[in-house]
Design an enzyme around this catalytic site. Structure first.
Site, PDB file in Angstrom:
ATOM      1  N   GLU A 159       9.702  -4.270 -98.030  1.00  0.00           N
ATOM      2  CA  GLU A 159      10.354  -5.251 -97.180  1.00  0.00           C
ATOM      3  C   GLU A 159      11.229  -4.401 -96.260  1.00  0.00           C
ATOM      4  OE1 GLU A 159      13.446  -7.748 -98.812  1.00  0.00           O
ATOM      5  OE2 GLU A 159      13.294  -9.155 -97.139  1.00  0.00           O
ATOM      6  N   ARG A 189       9.187   1.842-112.672  1.00  0.00           N
ATOM      7  CA  ARG A 189       9.769   2.438-111.475  1.00  0.00           C
ATOM      8  C   ARG A 189      10.532   3.700-111.828  1.00  0.00           C
ATOM      9  NH1 ARG A 189      13.140   0.091-107.645  1.00  0.00           N
ATOM     10  NH2 ARG A 189      12.370  -1.983-107.988  1.00  0.00           N
ATOM     11  N   LYS A 224      18.254  -0.577-103.046  1.00  0.00           N
ATOM     12  CA  LYS A 224      18.461  -0.663-101.598  1.00  0.00           C
ATOM     13  C   LYS A 224      19.785  -1.353-101.272  1.00  0.00           C
ATOM     14  CE  LYS A 224      13.936  -1.546 -99.989  1.00  0.00           C
ATOM     15  NZ  LYS A 224      13.069  -2.332 -99.107  1.00  0.00           N
TER      16      LYS A 224
END
Length: 554
Positions: free
Chosen positions: A34, A260, A270
RNA sequence: UGGGGCGUGGCCAAGUGGUUAAGGCACCGGGUUUUGAUCCCGGCACCGGAGGUUCGAAUCCUCCCGCCCCAGCCA
């Protein structure tokens, strides 16, 4: 780099089976960020996994921006992400994709689900919806709007799209199962009203699709065969599959999740990285202390080091925390092999070689790299006066040769690639500070062993006083002084290392580096790996320390 | 607490009934070296716990313990 005996991961096992069974003929993956922030080291793993899986199976990987929420997104991020993926060395298949390219198609599919009786316009507000959703132990209950006629929902959806309905008052929901033990299946929101311009579609839409209603369909449109994401999306998989099963899609993608990357002493969120930037705890997304791709690049970490590191990581379902030392190993390994050698004296003190003629000067030709002929040679100027590092000199003659392999008054040391010298006396200023060391060279020792009776304590680096460039060096320490800055009760901001940046001015680097290009990698011998920082208007020569050399002594 | 996922040395991990339980990082010894770097050699585990199945289990079964994710109209 051979990875012939690298074990194959569980996703590759699935791919092998799919290929063998003929379920797929060409493997297609995708990296779907994104555009709401810059890419970081965690994304690098995901990029390596997705592009890597495609490449290893002769397939392709798409770069797709999942831009379904204009509230947080910005074109600046789109551009930065494109640059970072390219810099990392990956090439996507075809054109760059955008979820926003599919908004019309998605809308049509939403209408389709409504007419199939599988979606409805709900007028519960956010708070009511939460109440109706139930809890971990209680099932949810049906929305009172659940059974409204399809024609009514169709009409309302159109009005939402046109902007006739207020934000927060209506949503389009999938009609699935309010009693599902999986919250994602309790009539999830497909569209919400956001009367906001989108960076790519402008004012066209007043409603935007949710992640769940968009992702699988995006994959299907693009022909993605293996949609590989991180573990936290595992609970969304049943919903992903529900849309795939209930919509007339052009293909049938499947989702797989892996763990992850988590690294200690840093954060890979983020949102928090953005906070560090917004609140100016760092100079920007590309601050060399940031775990962002752009920060690492500016710091001097090479793309291949990042790739090698990511390839060393397991693609599995465990979620561990990788030791920063493992990343550092790959950074050093790459730089050791690929960085040209140079000398830089960071804390200079003048040395006058009394037995070297004042007008004389020499130039030594030395290799650019100790074992890489392809890196050519460089030349080092030598004269009567040179600079060495203050830390490489001591007046304490009791220091053992084993403990202090540097210059001691009355003793010998080798100047790297040059003469063996001896220190005889020091000259001090009014404050008692040593401002000069007076010594002598041992003649005929360049490229030759020391004569009988003379034993250099060690090898130190140096730079010609006459022919060297002034520079500033920036040394970085970890941004956080806690292994898990994210854990615990306090904010991660509490654990910011106040000494993460040290600026050393007045350094002396060998003349050849005066015009170094930003991004070129060097090993300053006996110190570490450095790269020239982004060149500013002032043109000042600044080197960022990527990482120091290992030192196990003492 | 409902659902999903995971537990192999300090860290990351291979391993899918019979292996001396890979490999990397870290660490500890030693060697080479005009970078205290690199390089080279050597050292470093009985598999979350308890039962069970089996000639044989890290691998199968049962129970227990621990960790992560999900209750955004974020992704």
């Amino acid at each position: 780099m051979t990875d012939t005996d690298k074990p194959i991961n569980f996703i590759q096992h699935v791919i092998n089976a799919d290929l063998e069974a003929g379920h797929v003929t060409k493997v297609v993956t995708r990296f779907p960020p994104e555009p709401n922030g810059y890419l970081h080291i965690g994304h690098a793993k995901s990029i390596c996994v997705n592009f890597g899986l495609a490449a290893e199976n002769g397939g392709g990987c798409n770069l797709r921006f999942d831009d379904t929420n204009p509230e947080k997104e910005d074109e600046e991020y789109v551009n930065a992400i494109i640059e970072d993926v390219r810099w990392l060395g990956f090439e996507w298949q075809g054109d760059i994709c955008y979820a926003s390219n599919y908004f019309d198609q998605l809308y049509t599919w939403a209408q389709y689900l409504i007419s199939e009786g599988k979606a409805y316009i709900c007028e519960l507000n956010a708070e009511q919806m939460r109440e109706y959703r139930g809890t971990l132990t209680q099932v949810g209950k049906n929305s009172p709007y659940r059974d409204r006629p399809a024609s009514e929902s169709l009409d309302l959806l159109e009005q939402m799209k046109l902007g006739a309905i207020d934000e927060g008052t209506m949503t389009l929901r999938a009609k699935i199962d309010m009693e599902s033990p999986n919250f994602n299946m309790r009539d999830p929101v497909m569209y919400r009203i956001k009367k906001m311009a989108h960076q790519r579609t402008g004012d066209k839409w007043n409603i935007y699709p949710s992640y769940d209603f968009a992702h699988g369909q995006e994959d299907a449109i693009e022909g993605v065969t293996h949609s590989v994401c991180t573990l936290e999306f595992a609970a969304n998989r049943p919903l992903y599959e529900w849309f795939v099963a209930n919509l007339p899609l052009p293909s049938t993608p499947r989702q797989y999740e892996f763990g992850r990357l988590n690294l200690n002493y840093t954060i890979t969120s983020k949102r928090k990285l953005k906070q560090l930037v917004d609140e100016k705890h760092v100079a920007g997304w590309d601050d060399p202390r940031m775990p962002t791709i752009s920060g690492l690049r500016r710091r001097g970490v090479s793309a291949s080091a990042i790739r090698e590191f990511c390839d060393s990581l397991a693609v599995a379902k465990t979620d561990g925390v990788v030791d920063m030392a493992q990343f550092e190993h790959f950074i050093r390994d790459d730089l050791n092999n690929n960085a040209r050698r140079a000398m830089c004296v960071m804390n200079p003190v003048l040395v006058t070689l009394a037995n070297y003629e004042a007008d004389k000067s020499e130039s030594f030709t030395v290799p650019g790299h100790p074992n890489r002929d392809d890196m050519g040679e460089r030349s080092l100027a030598f004269g009567r006066q040179i600079f060495i590092d203050r830390n490489d000199f001591s007046e304490d003659t009791t220091l053992s040769r084993k403990k202090f392999k540097r210059l001691v008054i009355g003793d010998y040391v080798r100047l790297r690639s040059a003469y063996i010298i001896r220190a005889d006396e020091v000259i001090r200023d009014g404050a008692g500070e040593i401002i000069e060391i007076v010594g002598a060279i041992v003649p005929d020792t360049v490229g030759k062993d020391a004569p009988e009776g003379i034993k250099a304590r060690g090898v130190i680096h140096w730079v010609s006083a006459l022919e060297s460039a002034d520079c500033t060096v920036k040394i970085y320490d970890r941004l956080f002084n806690k292994a898990a800055p994210d854990a615990g009760d306090e904010s991660f901001l509490e654990h910011i290392n106040p000494e993460s940046l040290t600026v050393i001015s007045g350094c002396k680097v060998e003349a050849g580096l005066a015009n170094a290009t930003a991004g070129d990698h060097y090993q300053f011998e006996r110190e570490g790996y450095f790269t020239r920082d982004i060149v500013t208007d002032s043109g000042e020569l600044v080197f960022n320390c990527t990482i120091g050399l290992r030192d196990n002594w003492k």
